[in-house]
Motif scaffolding. Structure first.
Motif, short mmCIF file in Angstrom:
data_model
loop_
_atom_site.label_atom_id
_atom_site.label_comp_id
_atom_site.label_asym_id
_atom_site.label_seq_id
_atom_site.Cartn_x
_atom_site.Cartn_y
_atom_site.Cartn_z
N ARG A 153 0.85 -1.20 0.00
CA ARG A 153 0.00 0.00 0.00
C ARG A 153 0.88 1.24 0.00
NH1 ARG A 153 -1.38 -0.01 6.52
NH2 ARG A 153 0.72 0.62 7.04
N PHE A 154 0.25 2.39 0.13
CA PHE A 154 1.00 3.64 0.18
C PHE A 154 1.92 3.64 1.40
CE2 PHE A 154 1.23 8.00 1.90
CZ PHE A 154 1.97 8.58 0.89
N THR A 155 3.19 4.00 1.18
CA THR A 155 4.14 4.05 2.30
C THR A 155 4.81 5.42 2.44
OG1 THR A 155 5.98 3.38 0.89
CG2 THR A 155 4.77 1.60 2.02
N GLY A 156 4.65 6.27 1.44
CA GLY A 156 5.35 7.55 1.50
C GLY A 156 6.76 7.46 0.94
N TYR A 157 7.17 6.26 0.58
CA TYR A 157 8.52 6.10 0.01
C TYR A 157 8.54 6.75 -1.37
CZ TYR A 157 12.53 3.60 -2.05
OH TYR A 157 13.71 3.27 -2.66
N GLY A 158 9.55 7.51 -1.65
CA GLY A 158 9.60 8.15 -2.97
C GLY A 158 10.80 9.05 -3.09
N ILE A 165 16.07 4.10 -8.20
CA ILE A 165 15.85 2.65 -8.32
C ILE A 165 15.14 2.37 -9.64
CG2 ILE A 165 14.64 0.64 -7.36
CD1 ILE A 165 16.57 1.37 -5.29
N TRP A 166 14.08 3.12 -9.91
CA TRP A 166 13.35 2.87 -11.15
C TRP A 166 14.24 3.11 -12.37
CZ3 TRP A 166 9.76 -0.35 -10.85
CH2 TRP A 166 8.84 -0.36 -9.81
N GLN A 167 15.04 4.18 -12.28
CA GLN A 167 15.96 4.48 -13.40
C GLN A 167 16.92 3.31 -13.64
OE1 GLN A 167 18.47 7.89 -12.70
NE2 GLN A 167 17.03 9.17 -13.81
N ILE A 169 16.45 0.22 -12.90
CA ILE A 169 15.71 -0.93 -13.42
C ILE A 169 15.52 -0.77 -14.94
CG2 ILE A 169 13.40 -1.99 -13.43
CD1 ILE A 169 13.33 -1.51 -10.38
N TYR A 170 15.08 0.40 -15.35
CA TYR A 170 14.87 0.61 -16.79
C TYR A 170 16.19 0.56 -17.56
CZ TYR A 170 9.99 1.70 -15.79
OH TYR A 170 8.68 1.60 -15.37
N ALA A 171 17.28 0.95 -16.89
CA ALA A 171 18.59 0.94 -17.57
C ALA A 171 19.05 -0.47 -17.89
CB ALA A 171 19.63 1.65 -16.69
N ILE A 313 18.55 -5.28 -7.64
CA ILE A 313 18.34 -3.85 -7.39
C ILE A 313 17.38 -3.66 -6.21
CG2 ILE A 313 17.33 -1.73 -8.40
CD1 ILE A 313 18.49 -2.60 -11.11
N MET A 314 16.50 -4.63 -6.01
CA MET A 314 15.54 -4.54 -4.89
C MET A 314 16.26 -4.41 -3.54
SD MET A 314 12.66 -4.41 -6.22
CE MET A 314 12.92 -4.04 -7.94
N ASP A 315 17.49 -4.96 -3.46
CA ASP A 315 18.23 -4.85 -2.19
C ASP A 315 18.56 -3.40 -1.85
OD1 ASP A 315 18.31 -7.64 -1.88
OD2 ASP A 315 20.05 -7.79 -3.20
P1 FAD Z 1 8.08 7.20 -9.83
O1 FAD Z 1 6.98 6.21 -9.69
O2 FAD Z 1 9.24 7.09 -8.88
O3 FAD Z 1 8.56 7.09 -11.35
C1 FAD Z 1 9.72 7.77 -11.87
C2 FAD Z 1 9.49 8.08 -13.35
O4 FAD Z 1 9.29 6.86 -14.06
C3 FAD Z 1 8.20 8.88 -13.58
O5 FAD Z 1 8.46 10.25 -13.50
C4 FAD Z 1 7.80 8.44 -14.98
O6 FAD Z 1 8.46 9.19 -15.95
C5 FAD Z 1 8.29 7.03 -15.09
N1 FAD Z 1 7.21 6.06 -14.86
C6 FAD Z 1 6.31 6.04 -13.85
N2 FAD Z 1 5.53 4.97 -13.95
C7 FAD Z 1 5.91 4.29 -15.04
C8 FAD Z 1 5.48 3.10 -15.67
N3 FAD Z 1 4.51 2.35 -15.16
N4 FAD Z 1 6.09 2.72 -16.81
C9 FAD Z 1 7.10 3.43 -17.33
N5 FAD Z 1 7.57 4.57 -16.77
C10 FAD Z 1 6.99 5.00 -15.65
N6 FAD Z 1 5.59 3.37 -2.80
C11 FAD Z 1 4.54 3.09 -1.98
O7 FAD Z 1 3.85 4.01 -1.52
N7 FAD Z 1 4.23 1.78 -1.68
C12 FAD Z 1 4.94 0.74 -2.15
O8 FAD Z 1 4.66 -0.42 -1.84
C13 FAD Z 1 6.07 1.02 -2.99
N8 FAD Z 1 6.84 0.02 -3.47
C14 FAD Z 1 7.93 0.33 -4.23
C15 FAD Z 1 8.76 -0.71 -4.67
C16 FAD Z 1 9.89 -0.43 -5.42
C17 FAD Z 1 10.77 -1.54 -5.87
C18 FAD Z 1 10.20 0.93 -5.73
C19 FAD Z 1 11.44 1.27 -6.53
C20 FAD Z 1 9.38 1.95 -5.30
C21 FAD Z 1 8.25 1.67 -4.55
N9 FAD Z 1 7.41 2.69 -4.10
C22 FAD Z 1 6.35 2.38 -3.30
C23 FAD Z 1 7.62 4.06 -4.54
C24 FAD Z 1 6.81 4.37 -5.82
O9 FAD Z 1 7.01 3.37 -6.81
C25 FAD Z 1 7.23 5.69 -6.44
O10 FAD Z 1 8.61 5.67 -6.73
C26 FAD Z 1 6.94 6.88 -5.55
O11 FAD Z 1 5.57 6.87 -5.22
C27 FAD Z 1 7.28 8.23 -6.25
O12 FAD Z 1 6.54 8.33 -7.44
P2 FAD Z 1 6.83 9.41 -8.55
O13 FAD Z 1 5.53 9.90 -9.07
O14 FAD Z 1 7.78 10.42 -8.04
O15 FAD Z 1 7.51 8.65 -9.77
#
Ligand code: FAD
Length: 394
Positions: A153-158, A165-167, A169-171, A313-315
């Motif tokens: 659920r929502f955790t505030g992590y961001g 981390i997402w960058q 992963i996509y890389a 990367i999850m680590d």
């Molecule tokens: P982010 O979601 O961080 O995305 C970064 C950029 O990626 C965006 O600006 C966009 O350009 C691109 N993007 C976004 N979505 C997509 C997509 N689907 N496909 C392609 N490109 C995309 N938060 C929680 O609240 N609860 C959780 O359980 C949780 N689990 C997470 C698990 C992992 C492994 C990671 C890395 C993050 C998790 N987060 C979780 C954090 C959440 O995923 C977001 O990173 C956070 O909410 C900040 O969101 P953001 O809008 O800044 O952009």
């Protein structure tokens, strides 16, 4: 944004959004029941495993000030709503297992399920066919967690750390240059899986979101639209992932009788799984198109290596609960890929290598990942209703 729900999800994916919605409706209650059974609700992961991607992962941002923009005034909120708390793991989980005398130990699960090791030929080639890092489950610091006590659920992590981390992963989706069709489908498939995972997480955090004004948890339509709903490709990628995992489950169907789920729970668990797989269809996803006929191709090895990196990367994720669900889901996809790409149904040895050797944690991850996708799909359909209602009222 409009999306054609009856269109095929891709060249290797015969199913449409409508078809998958129908399947999901039929299997949902069994799947929801399955992930709550004792066998499937415990997962093992290592929250302390060193991040192998960055030298100094500790220095990266996970404080209130760099938490996401949806909550701008973290400091004014009660302590139990802070990201560190929301993203933590429930204490109940530890006490549960401790009270059973199985702290940080899989013996509890072992009791639930005795697994018979298959007899393999002496010259059996133990090459690594895994798409995740198997040391995840063997380390001394790995803990057993009750997934049902720690909902995604929502955790505030961001902020910056999650973005990085997402960058990363996509890389990983950076295969050697090649203009061939095969490479395109493999690369496209890799991207869609990552984006589908990202979108599925975005759907869960929007669906189970904390409203800091009312203190209540519930769906946030605006957040869902901003993260997922306004991007048809992201929605479609969640359905794509559903098709990938569904096909892996379909493929192990003939071997389910080989799997011992454990004494008391065996029949109930097995019947739920059988009900689920009986609703799946082989045409939902065609894994053979990903690498054409080159089963041992360099491309597939590259794909496996890169996917394994994603699980590592999850680590580096700084929020324990996000890390735990990230591990569950990347391991679930990794298990699906192993079944799809390493299991050759016409070869008995391959059956032993892949299906008989599936560990309980791979199975747990596989079913829970399917459960997560099923939840996402249910939530997407609910968000659509909320959206239409809003439009009607305007
Ligand atoms: P982010 O979601 O961080 O995305 C970064 C950029 O990626 C965006 O600006 C966009 O350009 C691109 N993007 C976004 N979505 C997509 C997509 N689907 N496909 C392609 N490109 C995309 N938060 C929680 O609240 N609860 C959780 O359980 C949780 N689990 C997470 C698990 C992992 C492994 C990671 C890395 C993050 C998790 N987060 C979780 C954090 C959440 O995923 C977001 O990173 C956070 O909410 C900040 O969101 P953001 O809008 O800044 O952009």
């Amino acid at each position: 944004c409009k999306i054609d729900k009856d269109e095929k999800l891709g060249p290797n994916c015969d199913a449409s959004i409508t078809a998958i919605n129908n399947i999901n409706r039929k299997i949902r209650s069994d799947l929801v029941g399955l992930v709550q059974t004792d066998f499937f609700k415990y997962f093992k992961f290592d929250p302390l495993k060193k991040c192998a991607i960055w030298e100094n992962n500790d220095g990266l941002c996970f404080s209130r000030s760099c938490a996401i923009d949806v909550v701008e005034d973290w400091d004014s909120l009660p302590a139990y709503w802070q990201p560190e708390v929301l993203g933590g793991l429930s204490n109940d989980t530890n006490s549960d297992t401790e009270s059973l005398g199985h702290d940080n130990d899989v013996s509890f699960l072992n009791q639930l399920c005795e697994k018979h090791e298959p007899l393999l030929p002496a010259d059996f080639d133990e090459e690594d066919i895994n798409y995740y890092d198997v040391t995840d489950f063997t380390s001394d610091t790995a803990v057993l967690v009750d997934l049902t006590a720690n909902p995604e659920r929502f955790t505030g992590y961001g902020g910056q750390q999650a973005g990085q981390i997402w960058q990363s992963i996509y890389a990983e989706n950076c295969f050697p240059a090649d203009d061939g069709q095969e490479q395109c489908l493999a690369k496209d498939g890799f991207y869609r899986m990552m984006s589908g995972l990202h979108a599925s997480i975005g759907t869960h955090l929007s669906n189970d979101h904390l409203n800091t004004e009312t203190g209540k948890w519930g769906p946030d339509l605006d957040l869902f639209m901003a993260r997922v709903g306004n991007f048809p490709d992201r929605v479609s990628n969640i359905y794509f992932n559903y098709a990938v995992v569904a096909k892996a489950l379909w493929k192990v169907k003939p071997y389910l009788k080989h799997l011992d789920f454990c004494t008391d729970y065996d029949n109930d668990v097995k019947s739920k799984i059988l009900n689920i797989v009986s609703q799946l269809d082989s045409k939902i996803f065609d894994e053979n198109l990903m690498f054409e006929n080159q089963v041992d191709s360099v491309l597939k090895d590259e794909f496996r290596k890169r996917f394994k990196n994603v699980t590592r990367i999850m680590d580096c994720v700084h929020c324990d609960r996000c890390k735990m669900w990230g591990k569950v889901q990347t391991t679930g996809y990794a298990t699906s890929l192993k079944i799809l790409f390493e299991l050759d149904e016409s070869d008995e040895l391959s059956m032993q290598r892949v299906v008989d050797k599936l560990t309980k944690f791979e199975l747990i991850a596989l079913i829970n990942t399917f459960g997560r996708l099923s939840n996402s799909i249910e939530a997407i359909n609910n968000f659509e209703k909320l959206y239409n209602k809003r439009m009607d009222n305007n």
